[in-house]
Design an enzyme around this catalytic site. Sequence first.
Site, short mmCIF file in Angstrom:
data_model
loop_
_atom_site.label_atom_id
_atom_site.label_comp_id
_atom_site.label_asym_id
_atom_site.label_seq_id
_atom_site.Cartn_x
_atom_site.Cartn_y
_atom_site.Cartn_z
N HIS A 91 26.17 13.54 -1.98
CA HIS A 91 26.16 14.84 -2.28
C HIS A 91 24.69 15.11 -2.28
O HIS A 91 23.96 14.44 -2.85
CB HIS A 91 26.50 14.91 -3.98
CG HIS A 91 26.71 16.20 -4.58
ND1 HIS A 91 27.40 17.07 -4.28
CD2 HIS A 91 25.61 16.57 -5.46
CE1 HIS A 91 27.02 18.07 -5.14
NE2 HIS A 91 25.94 18.08 -5.79
N ASP A 93 22.11 17.79 -3.11
CA ASP A 93 21.65 19.25 -3.73
C ASP A 93 20.79 20.01 -2.96
O ASP A 93 19.75 19.56 -2.76
CB ASP A 93 21.34 19.12 -5.21
CG ASP A 93 22.22 18.63 -6.16
OD1 ASP A 93 23.22 19.43 -6.23
OD2 ASP A 93 22.01 17.82 -7.09
N ASP A 203 30.42 19.28 -8.19
CA ASP A 203 29.34 19.27 -9.16
C ASP A 203 29.10 20.75 -9.91
O ASP A 203 28.19 21.14 -10.41
CB ASP A 203 28.04 18.96 -8.65
CG ASP A 203 27.04 18.55 -9.61
OD1 ASP A 203 27.28 18.13 -10.67
OD2 ASP A 203 25.72 18.77 -9.33
N HIS A 408 24.63 25.79 -6.54
CA HIS A 408 24.94 25.74 -7.92
C HIS A 408 23.72 24.94 -8.85
O HIS A 408 24.13 24.58 -10.00
CB HIS A 408 26.39 24.82 -8.08
CG HIS A 408 26.13 23.33 -7.48
ND1 HIS A 408 26.76 22.95 -6.12
CD2 HIS A 408 25.65 22.26 -8.04
CE1 HIS A 408 26.44 21.76 -6.14
NE2 HIS A 408 25.84 21.04 -7.18
#
Length: 891
Positions: A91, A93, A203, A408
């Site tokens: 993951h 970001d 997420d 996000h």
Amino acid sequence: MALTRLALGYVNPIGSGVNSIPPSYAVEAYEVHPYSTPIWHLPPPPRPLEPLPEAALQAVEAARAELVRRLDQLRRDYPPVGRLALTGHAHIDLAWLWPVAETRRKGRRTFATVLDLMDRYPDFTFNQSSAQLYAWIEEDAPDLFARVRQRVAEGRWEPVGGSWVEPDCQITGGEAFVRQLFYGQRAFEGWFGTRATVAWLPDVFGFSGGIPQLLRGAGIRGFFTIKLTWNEENLFPHDLFTWEGLDGSRVTAHMFRNLPPAHGYNGNVAPLDTLGTWHNFRGKHHHPESLLAFGWGDGGGGPSARMLENYARINDFPALPRLRMAHVEEFFAGLPSDGLPIWTGELYLEFHRGTLTTQAHVKALNRAAEHRLLEAEAFAALAHLHGFSYPQEALETAWKSLLLNQFHDILPGSSIAEVYRDTHRELEGVVRAAIGARDAALTHIGGLVEGAPAGERLIVANAALTPRPLTFLLPERDADTIVADPNGAPLPAQPTTDGLLVHAPQRVVPGLGWLSVAVVRNGADPVPPTVPGVRAAGGNGGALLENEFLRAEVGADGTIHRLVDTVADGREVLAGRGNQLWAYVDKPRTYDAWDIEESYEQEGEEVGGVEAIDVIEAGPLRGAVRVRRTWRGSRIEQTYRLLAGSRRLDIVTGIDWQERQVYLQARFPLAIHTHEATYETMYGVVRRPTHRNTSWDAARFEVSGHRFADLSEPGYGVALLNDGKYGHSAHGNVLTLSLLRGPLYPDPMADRGEHRFTYSLLPHPGDWTEADVTTEAFALNSPLMTVPVAPTAGHLPESSGLLATEGLRLALGGLKRSEDRAGIILRLYEPHGARGTATLRFTSPVRRIDRVDLLEEPAADATPSLADDGSTVRLPVRPFEVVSLRIELST
């Protein structure tokens, strides 16, 4: 700190992110990036090293054989329990506690690590989402990208998600979410020859009920998240279920519950994660296997060698779940399609509610960018029908910049200040680029409009689907300017503090069209209004605003003391003072920028500090009353505006906000009794309770809404519109709009500075559907626009539009040139939850019309019927259905 990390033998790959994750991450981080040059070495041995004695070697071998024997016995006595499909994952970001520039480096490091591990572990499979991330790798490290493509072709590396980024799924608008899927799926197909069938959003902070339909329209049938396991109040009841959207579209949804102290979507291949995930899997009576993603995440990193070594040891370990490496899409393809529990509507996260308000400037720019891009594409498509060069690359670049900044942890406001310095600049660039493209298209159209080639001319353009009253503002113009309609008749005008207001509500501008007007400077007297005018006057320390529909009384405290609907038998709209500004102590117990405490209302005060109330526009076309306040270190200026012939009371707001950890709201007690409030969301609405009967109801004390929220009784209602806010609440008869916050972490200066926005109160006969609140909310966000054009004698009418609509009311999603460049794409949606047939009457003959999906490919739905006249189309539409049409016109 750096020396300590060096001495420990690793560089922490997640930086300050270690402060926001379970402590075990910091302990285990050495797995990810061992330091290549140790600063300490063993001293020379005192004598030459000797091999172990033969007896010792034999003892080790005997111990290994005994261990294998006993493990085999344990497997027979305690066979593996349950099954997990493992997928390696990182993951990443795209921004959070680091800027985007650092993410590009994180991506390269992570991809290189994963490719190296694939060389060493032939069973290892890996998934990675976000087309934006692949685009950066292709640009920054083409050799690395070529290796990724090879692994994708081999089936070892799985591109998932199908979207440009993993976007926020509450604030993002419907058409922007369509473009996330459109550009993401096209990119994956172009690079890898494949499209995603599963949305990968582990997420994201809650999900609009409009999403299932949009996923299905882009070829996606599965949906994955784990975020609902974070709920504070209520345990989300399902982890394997059918998610049904607003229109009835369905996708198969799965969440795994790798709960603390395990690491969620950043799972580990260890008994804590594997056995815990299996034990927590509630859907095992529907399907015998759950998914588990493993690998370092948030700051990237991905799986480690230790995880893959563990996989070899515990994939069939006694009493633990049996493990296998799997592909996400293969796992979802094996899930049952029938018999699963059904969850209808939004997936509300009972957490992170502050992200609807934090970093207000980003949210305002997001709304502006979405509307300016809609306008730019629509008028560029119309102009393209008449020879204009459609700015394909410029618009695509602008869209992708917006889509990146809907990530996000960017759009919700949960990133560091460095991120928002970039985001503000980029989104302001998107708005400028869209306005430039829009105005260039309108200038082209204006140059083809018929009329006498004398004097200055303006094109007044309407980006809405339906005709709208003629109202526009000419900055830097005064009473010496006269504006005339196409027939030469002067139009009513009024000098204002912002320029010359031209307001003739009895005249209309066609939907997706234009009206040409002439501008003359002759010093003539202003043209009197042809509708009852507006009256504004001061008195008793306050002021009065009144037109033929509404009478608003502003008290000495700056709030609306009375709002009377003079047409509806003098009905009182308010049950108390309207537009109360309240400030609350805002100190969440966990995540500062993310959260709002349920008990926040217990520590608040009404904002006073009124310094002046002035009538600044006395009519007759528009009245305006300005209220100035100083509160603590902040200044607030609000202007109440009321137009002749309008039911909308605008509250134009400018704030110099200097407060920290203070939450600012506008509150409206309404004379409305209803158990449900209606909020706009992606291509539709969501209805939520106004009571708090259950813990589920109480948890929704702050909710998302796009351009409006509404309380309606049968026969009457009140809508609260806005042009860039998203946090709302409705408790009993009190409708609230969240304006600003001031969290300290991760950006200690979040929201500090200048803000300008408008919200509006719209009392209306009938409920929100009868009043067509959606159209009025669109008008607030996309007012009529004007561009000057050279006088010409062209061939286009002085007033025209793409089409007129009849029957079932629809709303505009977008109008653009088709990607195959052979036609235009018109996206419409049903905004009220009604069913029926809409009639579209095009102003030009239609050569061909087809229904397409969101990827602009033929849809399974029946082609709309084209009438014998060659320009009329009948279109059956379901409640909240999104309809995309590919149209070729004869021009």
